[in-house]
Design a protein around this motif. Structure first.
Motif, mmCIF file in Angstrom:
data_model
loop_
_atom_site.group_PDB
_atom_site.id
_atom_site.type_symbol
_atom_site.label_atom_id
_atom_site.label_comp_id
_atom_site.label_asym_id
_atom_site.label_seq_id
_atom_site.Cartn_x
_atom_site.Cartn_y
_atom_site.Cartn_z
ATOM 1 N N CYS A 120 90.428 -27.636 12.897
ATOM 2 C CA CYS A 120 91.351 -28.424 13.718
ATOM 3 C C CYS A 120 91.305 -27.938 15.159
ATOM 4 C CB CYS A 120 92.780 -28.309 13.179
ATOM 5 S SG CYS A 120 92.988 -29.050 11.559
ATOM 6 N N MET A 121 91.658 -28.840 16.077
ATOM 7 C CA MET A 121 91.643 -28.489 17.498
ATOM 8 C C MET A 121 92.623 -27.362 17.791
ATOM 9 S SD MET A 121 93.771 -31.578 19.357
ATOM 10 C CE MET A 121 94.012 -30.885 20.944
ATOM 11 N N ILE A 122 92.274 -26.575 18.781
ATOM 12 C CA ILE A 122 93.163 -25.512 19.242
ATOM 13 C C ILE A 122 93.610 -25.911 20.640
ATOM 14 C CG2 ILE A 122 93.360 -23.069 19.817
ATOM 15 C CD1 ILE A 122 91.083 -22.603 17.742
ATOM 16 N N PRO A 123 94.870 -26.288 20.784
ATOM 17 C CA PRO A 123 95.337 -26.763 22.089
ATOM 18 C C PRO A 123 95.401 -25.640 23.114
ATOM 19 C CG PRO A 123 97.147 -26.679 20.534
ATOM 20 C CD PRO A 123 95.909 -26.334 19.773
ATOM 21 N N SER A 124 95.283 -26.032 24.364
ATOM 22 C CA SER A 124 95.403 -25.064 25.443
ATOM 23 C C SER A 124 96.833 -24.522 25.449
ATOM 24 C CB SER A 124 95.074 -25.726 26.781
ATOM 25 O OG SER A 124 96.014 -26.735 27.051
ATOM 26 N N PRO A 125 97.030 -23.339 26.024
ATOM 27 C CA PRO A 125 98.379 -22.756 26.027
ATOM 28 C C PRO A 125 99.445 -23.661 26.645
ATOM 29 C CG PRO A 125 96.769 -21.125 26.709
ATOM 30 C CD PRO A 125 96.038 -22.434 26.599
ATOM 31 N N GLU A 126 99.079 -24.427 27.686
ATOM 32 C CA GLU A 126 100.081 -25.270 28.349
ATOM 33 C C GLU A 126 100.532 -26.454 27.499
ATOM 34 O OE1 GLU A 126 96.022 -26.153 30.115
ATOM 35 O OE2 GLU A 126 97.202 -24.356 29.880
ATOM 36 N N VAL A 127 99.703 -26.915 26.556
ATOM 37 C CA VAL A 127 100.141 -28.021 25.692
ATOM 38 C C VAL A 127 100.518 -27.532 24.293
ATOM 39 C CG1 VAL A 127 98.886 -29.829 26.923
ATOM 40 C CG2 VAL A 127 97.806 -28.680 25.004
ATOM 41 N N ARG A 128 100.308 -26.278 24.019
ATOM 42 C CA ARG A 128 100.602 -25.714 22.698
ATOM 43 C C ARG A 128 102.055 -25.945 22.282
ATOM 44 N NH1 ARG A 128 100.657 -25.383 18.029
ATOM 45 N NH2 ARG A 128 101.054 -23.498 16.880
ATOM 46 N N ARG A 129 102.959 -25.898 23.237
ATOM 47 C CA ARG A 129 104.382 -26.076 22.937
ATOM 48 C C ARG A 129 104.688 -27.452 22.377
ATOM 49 N NH1 ARG A 129 106.619 -29.200 26.633
ATOM 50 N NH2 ARG A 129 105.554 -29.488 28.626
ATOM 51 N N ARG A 130 103.783 -28.419 22.560
ATOM 52 C CA ARG A 130 103.997 -29.778 22.071
ATOM 53 C C ARG A 130 103.473 -29.968 20.661
ATOM 54 N NH1 ARG A 130 102.386 -33.686 26.872
ATOM 55 N NH2 ARG A 130 103.125 -35.211 25.389
ATOM 56 N N PHE A 131 102.956 -28.909 20.048
ATOM 57 C CA PHE A 131 102.431 -29.003 18.686
ATOM 58 C C PHE A 131 103.393 -28.359 17.710
ATOM 59 C CE2 PHE A 131 98.798 -30.201 20.999
ATOM 60 C CZ PHE A 131 97.952 -30.835 20.130
ATOM 61 N N ILE A 132 103.507 -28.993 16.547
ATOM 62 C CA ILE A 132 104.379 -28.453 15.509
ATOM 63 C C ILE A 132 103.659 -27.314 14.803
ATOM 64 C CG2 ILE A 132 105.639 -30.602 15.201
ATOM 65 C CD1 ILE A 132 103.960 -31.121 12.685
ATOM 66 N N ASP A 133 104.399 -26.403 14.286
ATOM 67 C CA ASP A 133 103.830 -25.251 13.562
ATOM 68 C C ASP A 133 103.808 -25.500 12.092
ATOM 69 O OD1 ASP A 133 105.636 -23.365 15.904
ATOM 70 O OD2 ASP A 133 103.483 -23.670 15.924
#
Length: 133
Positions: A120-133
């Motif tokens: 799965c994609m690994i989002p950049s740190p700046e957009v990481r907060r928009r991904f659910i855990d």
């Protein structure tokens, strides 16, 4: 579950990842959260809505306690983006069966046309907060 809409997508699909990257740029307010269908959080959401957790043929868009799939999901997402994207609601005049047939054709061929990732994609740190855990 987070407040606000959540888009679950096939995390290994190059086409799906491109769409997510596009949506992240278009969603200026950052209201949509994202997660892969393959993730544990994604599977829990799918189970909550009694959807299969082993089929990745459709995005699932969760908004206001409802789960939208296939062309309905695309229409609701476009409407939520606002601006010119709101015109996508005109697709509602096309029968769902026809809309979903086109959606399913693209879904069946997406790996062949666009390829897939090993993970799965690994989002950049700046957009990481928009991904659910």
């Amino acid at each position: 579950m987070r407040n606000g809409p959540v888009l679950l997508f096939d995390g290994v699909c190059n086409f799906c990842n491109s769409i997510v990257n596009f949506l992240i740029k278009q969603d200026k307010k950052g209201t949509i959260s994202y997660g892969s269908l393959q993730s544990e959080a994604g599977k829990q959401i799918l189970q909550h809505f009694l959807l299969p957790a082993d089929s990745f043929e459709s995005v699932v868009y969760i908004k206001d306690g409802e789960a939208y799939q296939k062309s309905d999901a695309a229409i609701v997402i476009a409407r939520d983006l606002g601006g010119v994207w709101k015109l996508a609601v005109l697709a509602k005049f096309i029968p769902r069966r026809a809309r979903d047939a086109l959606y399913e054709w693209v879904a069946r061929n997406r790996y062949k046309w666009f390829g897939k990732k090993d993970q799965c994609m690994i989002p950049s740190p700046e957009v990481r907060r928009r991904f659910i855990d």
